[in-house]
Design a protein around this motif. Sequence first.
Motif, PDB file in Angstrom:
ATOM      1  N   THR A 142     -30.078  16.559  -1.617  1.00 19.03           N
ATOM      2  CA  THR A 142     -29.755  16.398  -2.925  1.00 19.03           C
ATOM      3  C   THR A 142     -28.736  17.311  -3.212  1.00 19.03           C
ATOM      4  OG1 THR A 142     -31.477  17.448  -3.910  1.00 19.03           O
ATOM      5  CG2 THR A 142     -31.752  15.173  -3.805  1.00 19.03           C
ATOM      6  N   SER A 154     -25.549  20.537  -6.857  1.00 17.71           N
ATOM      7  CA  SER A 154     -26.331  19.656  -6.698  1.00 17.71           C
ATOM      8  C   SER A 154     -25.744  18.204  -6.957  1.00 17.71           C
ATOM      9  CB  SER A 154     -27.267  19.771  -7.882  1.00 17.71           C
ATOM     10  OG  SER A 154     -27.938  18.505  -7.954  1.00 17.71           O
ATOM     11  N   GLY A 183     -26.750  15.633  -8.002  1.00 19.60           N
ATOM     12  CA  GLY A 183     -27.169  14.802  -9.169  1.00 19.60           C
ATOM     13  C   GLY A 183     -26.188  15.007 -10.313  1.00 19.60           C
ATOM     14  N   ARG A 184     -25.553  16.391 -10.233  1.00 22.49           N
ATOM     15  CA  ARG A 184     -24.758  16.669 -11.500  1.00 22.49           C
ATOM     16  C   ARG A 184     -23.242  16.391 -10.951  1.00 22.49           C
ATOM     17  NH1 ARG A 184     -27.507  19.861 -14.949  1.00 22.49           N
ATOM     18  NH2 ARG A 184     -29.838  19.917 -14.274  1.00 22.49           N
ATOM     19  N   VAL A 190     -21.259   9.716  -3.875  1.00 22.98           N
ATOM     20  CA  VAL A 190     -22.026  10.261  -5.283  1.00 22.98           C
ATOM     21  C   VAL A 190     -20.957  11.581  -5.663  1.00 22.98           C
ATOM     22  CG1 VAL A 190     -23.777  11.900  -5.562  1.00 22.98           C
ATOM     23  CG2 VAL A 190     -24.193   9.893  -4.336  1.00 22.98           C
ATOM     24  N   ARG A 195     -21.490  12.727 -13.755  1.00 22.93           N
ATOM     25  CA  ARG A 195     -22.716  12.605 -13.844  1.00 22.93           C
ATOM     26  C   ARG A 195     -22.949  13.761 -15.171  1.00 22.93           C
ATOM     27  NH1 ARG A 195     -22.716  10.772  -9.097  1.00 22.93           N
ATOM     28  NH2 ARG A 195     -23.797   9.042  -8.699  1.00 22.93           N
ATOM     29  N   ARG A 253     -25.682   7.950 -16.266  1.00 24.29           N
ATOM     30  CA  ARG A 253     -26.985   7.846 -15.573  1.00 24.29           C
ATOM     31  C   ARG A 253     -27.589   6.620 -14.894  1.00 24.29           C
ATOM     32  NH1 ARG A 253     -30.086  12.260 -16.147  1.00 24.29           N
ATOM     33  NH2 ARG A 253     -32.007  10.990 -16.634  1.00 24.29           N
ATOM     34  N   ASP A 294     -26.430   4.957  -9.007  1.00 22.34           N
ATOM     35  CA  ASP A 294     -27.180   5.310  -8.195  1.00 22.34           C
ATOM     36  C   ASP A 294     -27.349   6.786  -7.929  1.00 22.34           C
ATOM     37  OD1 ASP A 294     -29.240   5.040  -6.308  1.00 22.34           O
ATOM     38  OD2 ASP A 294     -28.014   3.786  -4.934  1.00 22.34           O
ATOM     39  N   THR A 295     -28.205   7.598  -7.628  1.00 25.95           N
ATOM     40  CA  THR A 295     -28.221   9.024  -7.535  1.00 25.95           C
ATOM     41  C   THR A 295     -28.354   9.323  -6.006  1.00 25.95           C
ATOM     42  OG1 THR A 295     -30.786   9.152  -7.916  1.00 25.95           O
ATOM     43  CG2 THR A 295     -29.298   9.639  -9.739  1.00 25.95           C
ATOM     44  N   ALA A 296     -28.256  10.685  -5.866  1.00 23.85           N
ATOM     45  CA  ALA A 296     -28.502  11.138  -4.245  1.00 23.85           C
ATOM     46  C   ALA A 296     -29.986  10.777  -3.976  1.00 23.85           C
ATOM     47  CB  ALA A 296     -28.236  12.526  -4.371  1.00 23.85           C
ATOM     48  N   GLU A 297     -31.065  10.985  -4.956  1.00 20.45           N
ATOM     49  CA  GLU A 297     -32.281  10.486  -4.393  1.00 20.45           C
ATOM     50  C   GLU A 297     -32.418   9.208  -4.205  1.00 20.45           C
ATOM     51  OE1 GLU A 297     -31.432  12.405  -7.069  1.00 20.45           O
ATOM     52  OE2 GLU A 297     -32.672  14.300  -6.969  1.00 20.45           O
ATOM     53  N   TRP A 343     -41.655  13.702  -9.874  1.00 22.95           N
ATOM     54  CA  TRP A 343     -40.984  14.400  -9.051  1.00 22.95           C
ATOM     55  C   TRP A 343     -41.326  14.225  -7.741  1.00 22.95           C
ATOM     56  CZ3 TRP A 343     -43.349  17.963  -5.970  1.00 22.95           C
ATOM     57  CH2 TRP A 343     -44.430  18.665  -6.679  1.00 22.95           C
TER      58      TRP A 343
END
Lengths: 669, 317
Positions: free
Chosen positions: A300, A372, A374-375, A455, A462, A578, A581-584, A615
Amino acid sequence: MSQFLQSPLSSILGVVAFWLALGTIGVALGRDRDGVRFVYPATALGGALIAWLAGTALGADPVSLVLPLGLPDLPFHLRLDSLSAFFLFLLGLAVTGVSLSAAGYFRAGSSPSPGLTCLQYHVFIAAMVMVILADDAYAFLVAWESMALASYFLVTTDHRHEEIRAAGFLYLVVAHVGAIALLVCFGVLQGQAGSFTFDAMRGVTIAAPWAGVAFSLALVGFGAKAGFLPLHAWLPEAHPAAPSPVSALMSGVMLKTAIYGLLRVTFDLLHTQASAWGVVALVIGLVTALFGVMFAAVQTDMKRLLAYSSIENVGVVLGAIGLAIVFRAHGMASLAALSLVAALYHCLNHAVVKSLLFSATGAVLHATDQRSLGRLGGLIHRMPWVAWLALVGALSLAGLPPLNGFVSEWLLLQSFLFSPDIPDGYLRMLVPLATAALVLAAAFAAYVMVKFYGVVFLGQPREPSLETAHDAGPWERAGLVFLAVWCVLLGLFPALVIRRIDAVTVQLLGEGLGDAATRDWLFLTPMATERASYGPALFLAVIASAVLATFAYVRVRHHGRLRRAPAWDCGYPAQTARMQDTAEGFGQPVKQIFEPFFRIERVIPDPFDRAPRYWSKTEDRLWYWLYLPVARLVAAVSAQVARLQHGRIQWYLVYSFVTLLALLIFIRL
Amino acid sequence: MSPGDLFQQVLEVVIAVFIAPLLVGWVNQCRAWLQNRTGAGIWQPYQVLHKLFRKDAVVAHNASGLFRVTPYIVFASMVLAASLVPMLATALPFAAAADVIALVGLLALARVFMALAAMDVGTAFGSFGARREMLVAALAEPALLMVFFMPALIARSTSLGTIVEALAHRPFVLHPSLAFAAVAFVMVLLAENARIPIDNPTTHLELTMIHEAMILEYSGRHLALMEWAHALKLVIYSTIGIALFLPWGIAEAGDWPGLPLAVLAITLKLLAGGAALAVVESVSAKLRIFRAPEFLASAFLFAVLGVLTHLLLAGRA
């Protein structure tokens, strides 16, 4: 004297001296935070010069030089032959591109002490050049250790963070385990040759058991630097911790010095290779490749993702080298040459592509302060230069034609296809499995790159702060463009590149692919045209003309009307960033399918939980199976040893007395 | 390359491009018959394409340039791929540019662009479609390469023309390994063309979509190109399968009189293949997405087994 100046070797040494001078200038500029970075364009100039000099030295006769440095009876021996010229070329290209973008990266605030960072950066690249040029074990190890230490200091540039110090420590430990293995390896070679110079080692043929010992030690020693399984654990910690240009050089070039060393020992210093070595290298290489790509898929953090992808790529290179050893051990020289060319080409590609992508992450890091995944997101709108150039790198790393990553993959698959000619039945059975592992790793590399690029650069931002992200400056753009252009050139004209690389295979194996393979500069035909051919330039030409023809057809026959509207998304109006799709999320299917490979900790909240938190943490099993037990063992042993230490002088005197007595008795006996 | 070969090459590509919607129409019609429906007729896909080309392209506010060039790149990749596959004859001048490995790479190129374009707008469906497509591909692509390796080992070449010539004009030898490869290939074909049991081409339920989710944001001419490329992909896969596993009837280099027979042979084979595809789709159910890896892993395993069997038997001989 004039001859000294004309030789490419001494010119390269001149560049090394120039770099060290630049490093000291950097220290002198010291606290002037914004002045230091203008040292780096000069570094890039030196890099370009080295690439050019090395390019001319490829295929030329070896040049040697003895420097009046080092031990009294063992001065530094240096030698520039085709193998070292090839790796210097690779180094030169990467250093040029990375240093250009470093001039943009090392802006004020990017490092606590820019002067020192500048010195370490230059010592680091100078040491890498010396590693490649060294022609005796002593000079080699001195340069090797300088490279390790300089890179250690660079990794811990941001030493105020606990985890960066820990990453640096781990790196230092593994580097020294490797260095000890190399020391013993050269000891074995020296024991047979009677001298520390590589020339003397080249002169003797070492009997099988000792040759095997030397190869295994080299595999461990260089493997620790290259990140072969199971000595990889430091790499995903240390590479991302460093500033981006340094990460680029560590992934792009430093890993290749380990490959260089392995080739030097295996094919140059040792003269006969056993098939079993090749099998070991092939298996370790492909396991490393699969491991690297699986872990890259679940990362991530964008720099860790790229670091794991480096593990994958050195694994592929090691697999190709293993295949070359197998072919050579069975006397199939031209096939060995094909695999070796694939390995070398892959090294070159990876050096350029990883430098490009790490520099691009540097630009992203600067613009957004985010590592990250996610951001991030949507950066193609705010940073079009970086995004489109990184697209070239991502497609190339995914192994897609007509870019360079595909060429080495293609060559390697060709050499796998010819391996049924190996007379050994068991080995023949191994080959389909190895091929299967290789193509699986290659296919997942595309998955990883779609995740990385999609991403970071595509979709909606994001975080609100990304709206103000600015594109890279002129220096960074120049560096990225330089590297991206090389990605394309290496992809479009492989026959021209292989014509030069062939000098290395001739040097190492005594036989190359020959003229037939590269006579036609448009088409790559390693064996014969009817067996296999690949013409990337024609390939691109057909696609490009088909795109234009389709475009013209659609515009002329129909129309070009376009309307902008909110995204459709099946009619759902209230979309937010949000919901992407996220990295996770991208890592989740890989986690699920390959669950046994990972050590996964999950906390799943209770349905009645008032403040539910979910988590999961994905970790490396080898860390728990290998590293922690070894660390515990070392701690236990040192606890025992610590009993000897009391801090009282009389006890230490007793120890010396007992030691003296024991030695005297030993001598008397 | 002779002008005759070049003419043949261009003819092949043009035929492939323009019959592609027809094959899709035929498969849909067969499925309608199997389901006791009247069906829309085999020309329906042409009418859909015509309609889409006439409409305005509606593009999301957030879409970047990548989103707009992708349909052209995908379509052009499929055109190049069509020019590499021997459909009527084995003499193909463009084939020197790319062998089977490059063909797999080319299909991957189109797919990666499609996945990136799907993530570009930044909607929930687009990005999960991209993720699923890449996952299916990451498992199907190795299987496809291993399928290609088998005939490549038999023909000792990776050039598709040479392989097909070797397979079509050899004395009849039973290669048990080819059977493994054929089974694996059919499984890959189903997965890569977004067919049941991996994906459902007629689905209207968003959560079950893979391919449809990726192209959800496209409209007008962009959607038309995507759909057309998708139809062309089905033709490419079908002709690859026919060329490798049922090559009889294909014309050799310079064999002009053989051409009409080749046209007849390929038409019959495509009709039969399309009908078979409709049957497979009608009698099987769509798998849950997490059962898909098992399906593809078995395709991969079949392909690897095929290569192993080939090497074992070759070792005996």
